[in-house]
Design an enzyme around this catalytic site. Structure first.
Site, PDB file in Angstrom:
ATOM      1  N   ARG A   1      11.863  -5.780   4.557  1.00  0.00           N
ATOM      2  CA  ARG A   1      11.573  -4.347   4.402  1.00  0.00           C
ATOM      3  C   ARG A   1      12.523  -3.501   5.237  1.00  0.00           C
ATOM      4  O   ARG A   1      12.853  -3.833   6.373  1.00  0.00           O
ATOM      5  CB  ARG A   1      10.140  -4.057   4.848  1.00  0.00           C
ATOM      6  CG  ARG A   1       9.878  -2.554   4.893  1.00  0.00           C
ATOM      7  CD  ARG A   1       8.436  -2.217   4.927  1.00  0.00           C
ATOM      8  NE  ARG A   1       7.760  -2.690   6.121  1.00  0.00           N
ATOM      9  CZ  ARG A   1       6.463  -2.539   6.318  1.00  0.00           C
ATOM     10  NH1 ARG A   1       5.723  -1.947   5.385  1.00  0.00           N
ATOM     11  NH2 ARG A   1       5.905  -2.990   7.413  1.00  0.00           N
TER      12      ARG A   1
ATOM     13  N   ARG B   1      -0.761  -8.908  13.161  1.00  0.00           N
ATOM     14  CA  ARG B   1      -1.283  -7.871  12.258  1.00  0.00           C
ATOM     15  C   ARG B   1      -2.138  -8.490  11.158  1.00  0.00           C
ATOM     16  O   ARG B   1      -3.152  -7.921  10.750  1.00  0.00           O
ATOM     17  CB  ARG B   1      -0.113  -7.073  11.652  1.00  0.00           C
ATOM     18  CG  ARG B   1       0.532  -6.140  12.682  1.00  0.00           C
ATOM     19  CD  ARG B   1       1.932  -5.714  12.279  1.00  0.00           C
ATOM     20  NE  ARG B   1       1.966  -4.994  11.032  1.00  0.00           N
ATOM     21  CZ  ARG B   1       3.041  -4.901  10.258  1.00  0.00           C
ATOM     22  NH1 ARG B   1       4.172  -5.496  10.622  1.00  0.00           N
ATOM     23  NH2 ARG B   1       3.003  -4.217   9.152  1.00  0.00           N
TER      24      ARG B   1
ATOM     25  N   LYS C   1       0.835  -1.216   0.000  1.00  0.00           N
ATOM     26  CA  LYS C   1       0.000   0.000   0.000  1.00  0.00           C
ATOM     27  C   LYS C   1       0.865   1.259   0.000  1.00  0.00           C
ATOM     28  O   LYS C   1       0.658   2.166  -0.782  1.00  0.00           O
ATOM     29  CB  LYS C   1      -0.898   0.064   1.250  1.00  0.00           C
ATOM     30  CG  LYS C   1      -1.819  -1.106   1.436  1.00  0.00           C
ATOM     31  CD  LYS C   1      -2.680  -0.944   2.696  1.00  0.00           C
ATOM     32  CE  LYS C   1      -1.916  -0.965   3.999  1.00  0.00           C
ATOM     33  NZ  LYS C   1      -1.259  -2.243   4.310  1.00  0.00           N
TER      34      LYS C   1
ATOM     35  N   ARG D   1      11.399  -2.104  10.827  1.00  0.00           N
ATOM     36  CA  ARG D   1      10.343  -1.680  11.752  1.00  0.00           C
ATOM     37  C   ARG D   1      10.170  -2.670  12.893  1.00  0.00           C
ATOM     38  O   ARG D   1      10.220  -3.870  12.699  1.00  0.00           O
ATOM     39  CB  ARG D   1       9.017  -1.533  10.990  1.00  0.00           C
ATOM     40  CG  ARG D   1       8.747  -0.111  10.582  1.00  0.00           C
ATOM     41  CD  ARG D   1       7.577   0.033   9.646  1.00  0.00           C
ATOM     42  NE  ARG D   1       6.336  -0.593  10.079  1.00  0.00           N
ATOM     43  CZ  ARG D   1       5.212  -0.533   9.369  1.00  0.00           C
ATOM     44  NH1 ARG D   1       5.187   0.130   8.217  1.00  0.00           N
ATOM     45  NH2 ARG D   1       4.129  -1.140   9.791  1.00  0.00           N
TER      46      ARG D   1
HETATM   47  P1  AP5 Z   1       4.900  -1.634   1.848  1.00  0.00           P
HETATM   48  O1  AP5 Z   1       4.571  -0.750   0.696  1.00  0.00           O
HETATM   49  O2  AP5 Z   1       5.704  -1.067   2.961  1.00  0.00           O
HETATM   50  O3  AP5 Z   1       3.569  -2.342   2.401  1.00  0.00           O
HETATM   51  P2  AP5 Z   1       2.339  -1.744   3.192  1.00  0.00           P
HETATM   52  O4  AP5 Z   1       1.109  -2.335   2.613  1.00  0.00           O
HETATM   53  O5  AP5 Z   1       2.405  -0.260   3.288  1.00  0.00           O
HETATM   54  O6  AP5 Z   1       2.600  -2.443   4.589  1.00  0.00           O
HETATM   55  P3  AP5 Z   1       2.547  -1.861   6.078  1.00  0.00           P
HETATM   56  O7  AP5 Z   1       3.249  -2.863   6.947  1.00  0.00           O
HETATM   57  O8  AP5 Z   1       3.007  -0.453   6.124  1.00  0.00           O
HETATM   58  O9  AP5 Z   1       1.036  -1.943   6.361  1.00  0.00           O
HETATM   59  P4  AP5 Z   1       0.394  -1.971   7.700  1.00  0.00           P
HETATM   60  O10 AP5 Z   1      -1.009  -1.773   7.280  1.00  0.00           O
HETATM   61  O11 AP5 Z   1       0.636  -3.149   8.546  1.00  0.00           O
HETATM   62  O12 AP5 Z   1       1.153  -0.820   8.505  1.00  0.00           O
HETATM   63  P5  AP5 Z   1       0.793   0.718   8.822  1.00  0.00           P
HETATM   64  O13 AP5 Z   1       2.045   1.477   8.832  1.00  0.00           O
HETATM   65  O14 AP5 Z   1      -0.319   1.159   7.961  1.00  0.00           O
HETATM   66  O15 AP5 Z   1       5.622  -2.948   1.248  1.00  0.00           O
HETATM   67  C1  AP5 Z   1       6.085  -3.983   2.109  1.00  0.00           C
HETATM   68  C2  AP5 Z   1       7.459  -4.500   1.616  1.00  0.00           C
HETATM   69  O16 AP5 Z   1       7.286  -5.193   0.379  1.00  0.00           O
HETATM   70  C3  AP5 Z   1       8.477  -3.385   1.343  1.00  0.00           C
HETATM   71  O17 AP5 Z   1       9.761  -3.864   1.680  1.00  0.00           O
HETATM   72  C4  AP5 Z   1       8.381  -3.168  -0.176  1.00  0.00           C
HETATM   73  O18 AP5 Z   1       9.611  -2.705  -0.742  1.00  0.00           O
HETATM   74  C5  AP5 Z   1       8.038  -4.570  -0.671  1.00  0.00           C
HETATM   75  N1  AP5 Z   1       7.155  -4.563  -1.834  1.00  0.00           N
HETATM   76  C6  AP5 Z   1       6.105  -3.732  -2.071  1.00  0.00           C
HETATM   77  N2  AP5 Z   1       5.516  -4.037  -3.244  1.00  0.00           N
HETATM   78  C7  AP5 Z   1       6.200  -5.096  -3.755  1.00  0.00           C
HETATM   79  C8  AP5 Z   1       6.077  -5.882  -4.958  1.00  0.00           C
HETATM   80  N3  AP5 Z   1       5.103  -5.631  -5.855  1.00  0.00           N
HETATM   81  N4  AP5 Z   1       6.956  -6.894  -5.150  1.00  0.00           N
HETATM   82  C9  AP5 Z   1       7.943  -7.155  -4.222  1.00  0.00           C
HETATM   83  N5  AP5 Z   1       8.118  -6.448  -3.090  1.00  0.00           N
HETATM   84  C10 AP5 Z   1       7.255  -5.426  -2.848  1.00  0.00           C
HETATM   85  O19 AP5 Z   1       0.234   0.573  10.311  1.00  0.00           O
HETATM   86  C11 AP5 Z   1       1.085   0.194  11.363  1.00  0.00           C
HETATM   87  C12 AP5 Z   1       0.306   0.184  12.672  1.00  0.00           C
HETATM   88  O20 AP5 Z   1      -0.225   1.510  12.937  1.00  0.00           O
HETATM   89  C13 AP5 Z   1      -0.916  -0.733  12.730  1.00  0.00           C
HETATM   90  O21 AP5 Z   1      -0.559  -2.057  13.075  1.00  0.00           O
HETATM   91  C14 AP5 Z   1      -1.759  -0.037  13.812  1.00  0.00           C
HETATM   92  O22 AP5 Z   1      -1.280  -0.325  15.099  1.00  0.00           O
HETATM   93  C15 AP5 Z   1      -1.506   1.432  13.540  1.00  0.00           C
HETATM   94  N6  AP5 Z   1      -2.488   2.026  12.603  1.00  0.00           N
HETATM   95  C16 AP5 Z   1      -2.227   2.562  11.372  1.00  0.00           C
HETATM   96  N7  AP5 Z   1      -3.348   3.010  10.793  1.00  0.00           N
HETATM   97  C17 AP5 Z   1      -4.359   2.758  11.677  1.00  0.00           C
HETATM   98  C18 AP5 Z   1      -5.764   2.965  11.661  1.00  0.00           C
HETATM   99  N8  AP5 Z   1      -6.381   3.528  10.596  1.00  0.00           N
HETATM  100  N9  AP5 Z   1      -6.487   2.571  12.734  1.00  0.00           N
HETATM  101  C19 AP5 Z   1      -5.905   2.013  13.792  1.00  0.00           C
HETATM  102  N10 AP5 Z   1      -4.579   1.765  13.895  1.00  0.00           N
HETATM  103  C20 AP5 Z   1      -3.813   2.126  12.846  1.00  0.00           C
HETATM  104 MG    MG Z   2       2.789   1.101   4.849  1.00  0.00          MG
END
Ligand code: AP5
Ligand code: MG
Length: 213
Positions: free
Chosen positions: A127, A171, A13, A160
């Protein structure tokens, strides 16, 4: 153009949202990045959010909804934005729908980046992120030019804290129980699109652009 990115942790994402934001000249708003920046700066919000991020559960809706609703009211969001990681629960989606409806608006595109759980651990264990500018890399799939250093701002990259195997599983469980129901919610709203997130970064980006253009 109001876009939300749905998809499991590690689906890509954030990676895609950054590319879309740049191409269409709209802000990329990641609630995860906002929480991590607040934790790093030890703000009141950061202190409240830290335990949830560490254990891989969701920050309560009451700390999250107003934050986003206020953010999208900023001037820079007038032409649209891309929300990454919000909404993540039905009450968050309802709060967003209600806030947008006040001005007669709605989400235009909800994009689900679909990647099976079996690929997620490999993605997240490799990552590396920049906590200064938010850039994301992967040791094999998208390495920085110089190992451990951010291409964009030169900051040291980190693994992270919530990318440990046991937290990744938590998660994923939270995603399936609380966030996946949003696919049906936005399907009913008539703006749900799905892309196969298992392909290369460029191929996934091309499919998303084809939806948006
Ligand atoms: P990346 O683009 O980083 O993936 P992502 O979908 O953004 O994954 P996140 O871990 O950031 O999502 P998340 O939803 O768990 O975390 P968030 O920060 O939102 O890609 C992942 C890896 O794969 C990278 O190394 C990339 O290079 C690689 N990659 C990408 N595309 C690829 C491809 N096509 N092929 C190969 N490799 C690829 O949330 C973290 C925490 O914050 C949550 O757990 C929660 O506690 C809190 N939080 C955030 N938002 C909320 C909310 N709205 N409500 C409540 N709590 C929240
Ligand atoms: Mg992310």
């Amino acid at each position: 153009m109001r876009i939300i990115m749905l998809g499991a942790p590690g689906a890509g994402k954030g990676t895609q949202a950054k590319m879309i934001a740049e191409k269409f000249g709209i802000p990329h708003i990641s609630t995860g990045d906002i929480f991590r920046a607040n934790i790093k700066n030890q703000t009141e919000l950061g202190k409240k959010a830290k335990a949830y991020l560490d254990e891989g559960t969701l920050v309560p809706d009451e700390l999250t909804c107003d934050l986003v609703v206020d953010r999208i009211a900023n001037e820079d969001c007038a032409k649209g934005y891309i929300l990454d990681g919000f909404p993540r629960t039905i009450p968050q989606a309802e709060a967003l729908t209600k806030a947008l409806a006040k001005d007669g608006g709605a989400i235009d595109y909800a994009i689900d980046v679909d990647v099976p759980d079996s690929d997620i651990v490999r993605r997240l264990s490799g990552r590396r992120v920049c906590l200064k500018c938010g850039a994301t890399y992967h040791t094999s799939f998208n390495p920085p030019r110089e190992e451990g250093i951010c291409d964009s701002c030169g900051e040291a990259l980190v693994h992270r804290d919530d990318d440990k195997p046991e937290t990744i599983q938590k998660r994923l469980d939270v995603y399936h129980s609380q966030t996946q129901p949003l696919i049906e919610y936005y399907h009913e709203a008539g703006c749900m699109y799905k892309v196969d997130g298992t392909r290369s970064l460029e191929e996934v980006f091309a499919s998303i652009c084809a939806i948006l253009e």
